[in-house]
Write an enzyme that holds these catalytic residues in place. Structure first.
Site, mmCIF file in Angstrom:
data_model
loop_
_atom_site.group_PDB
_atom_site.id
_atom_site.type_symbol
_atom_site.label_atom_id
_atom_site.label_comp_id
_atom_site.label_asym_id
_atom_site.label_seq_id
_atom_site.Cartn_x
_atom_site.Cartn_y
_atom_site.Cartn_z
ATOM 1 N N GLY A 180 6.740 0.778 -4.334
ATOM 2 C CA GLY A 180 7.069 -0.053 -5.259
ATOM 3 C C GLY A 180 6.298 0.137 -6.852
ATOM 4 O O GLY A 180 6.503 -0.463 -7.647
ATOM 5 N N ARG A 194 -10.399 -0.386 4.356
ATOM 6 C CA ARG A 194 -10.061 0.395 5.387
ATOM 7 C C ARG A 194 -10.291 2.028 5.145
ATOM 8 O O ARG A 194 -10.813 2.364 3.752
ATOM 9 C CB ARG A 194 -8.578 0.364 5.742
ATOM 10 C CG ARG A 194 -7.426 0.852 4.464
ATOM 11 C CD ARG A 194 -6.378 1.485 4.761
ATOM 12 N NE ARG A 194 -5.276 1.411 3.523
ATOM 13 C CZ ARG A 194 -5.448 2.407 2.862
ATOM 14 N NH1 ARG A 194 -6.050 3.365 2.894
ATOM 15 N NH2 ARG A 194 -4.422 2.434 1.618
ATOM 16 N N SER A 207 0.868 -1.119 0.012
ATOM 17 C CA SER A 207 -0.064 -0.082 -0.072
ATOM 18 C C SER A 207 0.899 1.308 0.030
ATOM 19 O O SER A 207 2.186 1.123 0.004
ATOM 20 C CB SER A 207 -0.964 0.171 1.213
ATOM 21 O OG SER A 207 -0.073 0.142 2.256
ATOM 22 N N GLY A 208 0.388 2.475 -0.106
ATOM 23 C CA GLY A 208 0.978 3.463 -0.140
ATOM 24 C C GLY A 208 1.996 3.997 -1.368
ATOM 25 O O GLY A 208 2.650 4.726 -0.999
ATOM 26 N N SER A 209 1.556 3.557 -2.318
ATOM 27 C CA SER A 209 2.166 3.480 -3.620
ATOM 28 C C SER A 209 3.773 3.041 -3.603
ATOM 29 O O SER A 209 4.607 3.358 -4.312
ATOM 30 C CB SER A 209 2.266 5.007 -3.958
ATOM 31 O OG SER A 209 0.947 5.393 -4.359
#
Length: 411
Positions: free
Chosen positions: A160, A277, A156-158
């Site tokens: 990669g 979430r 998650s969180g961009s």
């Protein structure tokens, strides 16, 4: 006996602390279980019991919760991060508490499985392939056509995630992902869906709000700014809501919060990602400022089996800007938060880092140093206020090996 809310893991951009504060307002004792509590901003919150534990060890978590039951009435178990949400579902089942379906969460967090289920249900998504090595990535990119997005099949969180426009960029990023893989590599190769980026905030089976999101410095996807409400016609709003809610049916979700990211392309809304979430901070704060809807409190009430609702109490325009590191090195100082927060219309200024922090840009959420939020009656006014606040914030980063420090604003 004191009622407690167990929070598994944490988030480094602020949502964990918001959950702690909301739990305390509801008269609950927040207890955090984390492999490294000191990493998270809820660690230093007053009145929080922080316990160090291996959050990958379900048996250890069950044992610790059973121990806590001798002192507390465990009212609910939840988390602010989807990486722990499958575990939350399993714990809730074990202790007969309300919670998410762990099987649905697991298949949602596997991006390839998520794509398969969405496609099977007719949800519009980009073309995609799964690859395990350089040859398979190259073949998938050739089938889809450049440019493509390369990303890990989990995360998650961009982290990669990269836009690749050439064979060399594909080869370079593939090697980067393969080197960083701790197990059998699984790389998702996707069509680049071009268009305005939106996200939909959902609680249960209700679409609560739709905002816009943009990014800084392609080819990476580092957050730059976001705003509520998205500038949509009623028809466009209903279209995005319909597509977003169809994701819940496809993935077996519908309990608790869901965040759906989409792009409006030439063929309409295309789903980029479904997250089981709430959006990360400052998303929940922005929804509350825009509409008076407290998503975090609603989520906690759901987790402890209490009634909840999401009535809109007002309608404002809210815009946020992320403060993004402009170079690698050591953060000497960052300041201007008090001056910015004093401006009329600035609702929040938050720094995620402290002086003497090592800055090593990754091309994802970890490049963000903080955020600023502004509220007004229109988007142009909110953005003007936001810019005035952002202009007051400065920082200094000394590049590694440099003899002289260099200063930067957040522009």
């Amino acid at each position: 006996m004191t009622r407690a809310l167990i929070l598994i893991g944490g988030t480094v951009m602020g949502s964990g602390l918001l959950y702690v504060q909301a739990a305390q307002r509801l008269g609950l004792q927040p207890i955090t279980l984390s492999s490294d509590p000191s990493r998270y901003d809820n660690f230093a919150a007053k009145g929080v019991e922080a316990i160090r534990i291996d959050t990958d060890d379900l048996d250890a978590l069950i044992s610790e919760c059973s121990r806590l039951q001798k002192t507390y009435e465990i009212a609910g178990i939840t988390s602010a991060a989807d990486s722990f949400y499958e575990t939350v579902g399993k714990l809730c089942r074990h202790f007969s508490l309300p919670g998410p379906n762990p099987d649905a969460v697991q298949q949602c967090c596997d991006k390839y499985t998520q794509r398969q289920l969405l496609a099977a249900s007719g949800v519009p998504i980009p073309a995609y392939r799964l690859a395990a090595n350089e040859a398979e990535v190259e073949g998938a990119a050739a089938e889809i056509g450049l440019p493509v997005i390369l990303k890990p099949a989990a995360g998650s969180g961009s982290v990669g995630v990269r836009l690749c426009r050439s064979a060399k960029e594909i080869a370079d990023h593939t090697m980067h992902l393969l080197r960083g893989s701790r197990s059998s590599p699984r790389i998702l190769v996707e069509e680049f869906a071009e268009g305005r980026h939106y996200w939909a905030d959902i609680m249960g089976s209700a679409a609560v709000a739709i905002g816009t999101l943009d990014f800084d410095r392609p080819p990476h996807f580092v957050y730059r700014g976001c705003a509520y409400p998205a500038a949509l016609t009623d028809e466009e709003y209903e279209y995005i809501s319909h597509v977003s809610l169809s994701c819940l049916r496809a993935l077996g979700l519908g309990w608790g919060p869901t965040n759906v990211e989409l792009r409006w392309t030439k063929r309409g809304p295309v789903v980029i990602e479904v997250n089981p979430r709430l959006a990360g901070s400052p998303g929940p704060q922005m929804v509350q400022l825009a509409y008076g809807v407290d998503l975090i409190t609603a989520h906690i009430k759901l987790a402890i089996g209490e009634e909840w609702d999401l009535p809109r109490r007002h309608s404002h325009t809210v815009a946020a800007r992320f403060l993004v590191a402009d170079r690698d090195g050591t953060l000497n100082w960052i300041r201007g938060d008090s001056e910015a927060a004093a401006l009329s219309g600035i609702a929040e200024v938050k720094f995620y880092v402290q002086p003497k922090t090592t800055i090593a840009r990754k091309g994802d959420y970890r490049d963000c140093l903080g955020h600023v939020i502004a509220v007004s009656s229109s988007l142009p006014q909110a953005e003007a206020i936001l810019q005035r606040g952002v202009d007051l914030i400065k920082w200094s980063i000394t590049p590694q090996g440099a003899a002289v420090e260099s200063s930067s604003s957040s522009n």
